[in-house]
Write a protein that holds these residues in place. Structure first.
Motif, PDB file in Angstrom:
ATOM      1  N   TYR A 305      -8.690  -9.613 -18.637  1.00  0.00           N
ATOM      2  CA  TYR A 305      -7.892 -10.788 -18.997  1.00  0.00           C
ATOM      3  C   TYR A 305      -7.711 -11.720 -17.799  1.00  0.00           C
ATOM      4  CZ  TYR A 305      -6.156  -9.257 -23.622  1.00  0.00           C
ATOM      5  OH  TYR A 305      -6.030  -8.905 -24.940  1.00  0.00           O
ATOM      6  N   CYS A 306      -7.357 -11.143 -16.645  1.00  0.00           N
ATOM      7  CA  CYS A 306      -7.090 -11.964 -15.459  1.00  0.00           C
ATOM      8  C   CYS A 306      -8.349 -12.650 -14.942  1.00  0.00           C
ATOM      9  CB  CYS A 306      -6.462 -11.097 -14.363  1.00  0.00           C
ATOM     10  SG  CYS A 306      -4.755 -10.614 -14.684  1.00  0.00           S
ATOM     11  N   ALA A 307      -9.485 -12.001 -15.104  1.00  0.00           N
ATOM     12  CA  ALA A 307     -10.737 -12.562 -14.585  1.00  0.00           C
ATOM     13  C   ALA A 307     -11.297 -13.670 -15.476  1.00  0.00           C
ATOM     14  CB  ALA A 307     -11.772 -11.444 -14.424  1.00  0.00           C
ATOM     15  N   ALA A 308     -10.930 -13.663 -16.758  1.00  0.00           N
ATOM     16  CA  ALA A 308     -11.504 -14.622 -17.708  1.00  0.00           C
ATOM     17  C   ALA A 308     -10.893 -16.005 -17.531  1.00  0.00           C
ATOM     18  CB  ALA A 308     -11.280 -14.130 -19.131  1.00  0.00           C
ATOM     19  N   HIS A 309     -11.650 -17.009 -17.961  1.00  0.00           N
ATOM     20  CA  HIS A 309     -11.157 -18.387 -17.972  1.00  0.00           C
ATOM     21  C   HIS A 309     -10.680 -18.797 -19.362  1.00  0.00           C
ATOM     22  CE1 HIS A 309     -14.310 -18.875 -14.564  1.00  0.00           C
ATOM     23  NE2 HIS A 309     -13.163 -18.442 -14.080  1.00  0.00           N
ATOM     24  N   LEU A 310     -11.479 -18.456 -20.377  1.00  0.00           N
ATOM     25  CA  LEU A 310     -11.161 -18.834 -21.746  1.00  0.00           C
ATOM     26  C   LEU A 310     -11.156 -17.591 -22.635  1.00  0.00           C
ATOM     27  CD1 LEU A 310     -13.415 -22.007 -22.188  1.00  0.00           C
ATOM     28  CD2 LEU A 310     -10.952 -21.950 -21.709  1.00  0.00           C
ATOM     29  N   PHE A 311     -10.122 -17.474 -23.456  1.00  0.00           N
ATOM     30  CA  PHE A 311     -10.071 -16.418 -24.453  1.00  0.00           C
ATOM     31  C   PHE A 311     -10.587 -17.026 -25.749  1.00  0.00           C
ATOM     32  CE2 PHE A 311      -8.207 -13.457 -27.471  1.00  0.00           C
ATOM     33  CZ  PHE A 311      -8.502 -12.245 -26.859  1.00  0.00           C
ATOM     34  N   LEU A 312     -11.849 -16.738 -26.059  1.00  0.00           N
ATOM     35  CA  LEU A 312     -12.536 -17.328 -27.201  1.00  0.00           C
ATOM     36  C   LEU A 312     -12.308 -16.458 -28.433  1.00  0.00           C
ATOM     37  CD1 LEU A 312     -14.582 -19.446 -28.304  1.00  0.00           C
ATOM     38  CD2 LEU A 312     -16.395 -17.848 -27.622  1.00  0.00           C
TER      39      LEU A 312
END
Length: 410
Positions: A305-312
């Motif tokens: 979660y922390c590493a992601a930019h967008l939660f698609l």
């Protein structure tokens, strides 16, 4: 006559319970939820359906969680989702539930389903006994069944067509009789509030205050975004039709065709995982997309979660999945199909972008635009962290506990 024990809470939680080595095995987030309930009540008795076989990954031994479950008693009920099995077990199980109802001061039952829905049985039993109770749900189960029925084999489709209307009738019958309606997320609340005499919008998450992305980690994440690092996309949840996994992959293929540099991860098991993996190969996305399946290590999930930019996300049915809140608490912006729940979560700070359901091209365009405009993307992530800041498991369980004590005190 049995008198209710003061300060006691009786729950029904439709989370599969397992028994092996002489102890119950409970899903990790359910353990956390029971621990939090027990912080607000003197005793918590939870009814859960007992499943056959060994416990899957992510379930914890109750005997090893003695501290967390110190004031919790688990009451197993038979798992009875087949009509014949349910009808055979109904009389005896209803008597057991009635006996437990007489012993508890407060009653709260999760509902969802038709055959084997012991939460609905408990609610109707409490009503006949003249006991006030709360009903809780986090999705419109009848609508889930109706929508998903268009994407499953014909036998399952036929069964869904025969059951979704009786399921909707049962949902409304229970909610109309409940003293208190606890509806997780705006989507669920908007659907059920008209049938409830006392509806409340609530949330159900398992993110502690220390699980939110630290300020220095968020600053480093925003700096990496501004530097032009490849776009990182994420989804966490079951690979099932209601989650729209094939739409999700279609968006990724459209992004690749637009020349966007990205990586994507889908964390979660499900009946469509094999089909997803085949489609990834067919689309030529295997060098960009990872599908590791279920990840039991909670720390690894939170790191994703922390590493992601967008939660698609491409949800096709009305529900209120916790994963959207978890993404926001990690400073990861939402990008997905429009819905009341998602819209409500980002109402304060606009930490996400939403498009009409099934509009794959619009999702791809939004993602490509953010990949090209790094200042806008960084600003969106900062806004997401602000939208996620108020959400903690301690706060949402305190909220529900206070509502139960206030409205079921009589």
């Amino acid at each position: 006559m049995t008198r209710p024990r003061p300060g006691s809470l009786l729950l029904y939680a439709p989370v599969a319970l397992y028994q092996q080595d002489g102890t119950f095995w409970v899903e990790a987030q359910a353990v956390n939820g029971l621990r939090l309930w027990a912080e607000h009540f003197d005793e918590v008795v939870v009814m859960m359906p007992l499943a056959p076989g060994p416990a899957p990954a992510g379930w914890l031994s109750a005997s090893e969680q003695a501290t967390a479950l110190a004031r919790v008693r688990i009451e197993p009920l038979p798992m009875s989702y087949r009509p014949g099995v349910f009808l055979r077990r109904l009389p005896e199980t209803r008597r057991r539930i009635a006996a437990l109802i007489t012993q508890a001061q407060y009653l709260s039952f999760a509902i969802g389903g038709l055959f084997g829905d012991w939460g609905a049985v408990a609610a109707l039993t409490a009503h006949r006994m003249g006991r006030p109770f709360a009903v809780w749900t986090d999705r419109v189960e009848s609508q889930v069944v109706r929508v998903v029925s268009t994407q499953v084999p014909w036998k399952t489709r036929l069964r869904a067509r025969l059951t979704h209307r009786p399921m909707a009738w049962l949902e409304r019958a229970v909610i109309r009789r409940a003293t208190l309606g606890l509806f997780h997320g705006r989507e669920t609340y908007d659907h059920y509030a008209p049938y409830s005499r006392n509806p409340h919008l609530v949330h159900n998450i398992h993110i502690g205050p220390d699980d939110h992305i630290p300020a220095d980690r968020l600053a480093a994440k925003l700096a990496a975004v501004r530097s032009g690092a490849p776009l990182r996309l994420l989804y966490v949840g079951r690979a099932e039709a209601m989650k729209g996994p094939l739409d999700w992959l279609a968006v990724l293929a459209a992004l690749r065709d637009r020349g966007v540099d990205f990586t994507a991860d889908w964390l979660g098991e499900g009946e469509m995982l094999a089909e997803m993996r085949g489609r990834i190969v067919a689309l030529g996305l295997q060098d960009r997309v990872q599908t590791p399946g279920f990840v039991a290590d909670r720390a690894r999930v939170m790191e994703a979660y922390c590493a992601a930019h967008l939660f698609l996300f491409c949800h096709l049915t009305p529900e209120s999945p916790r994963c959207l809140i978890e993404a926001l608490t990690a400073g990861t912006a939402l990008l997905g199909y429009e819905g009341g729940y998602a819209r409500d979560l980002i109402w304060s700070h606009s930490g996400g972008l939403l498009v009409p359901p099934r509009d794959i091209d619009a999702l791809a365009e939004r993602a490509a635009g953010l990949a090209a405009d790094r200042e806008r993307l960084a600003d969106l992530l900062a806004r997401a962290a602000l939208d996620g800041a108020p959400f903690t498991d301690e706060a949402v369980f305190r909220h529900r506990s206070d509502l139960i004590k206030t409205h079921l005190a009589g």
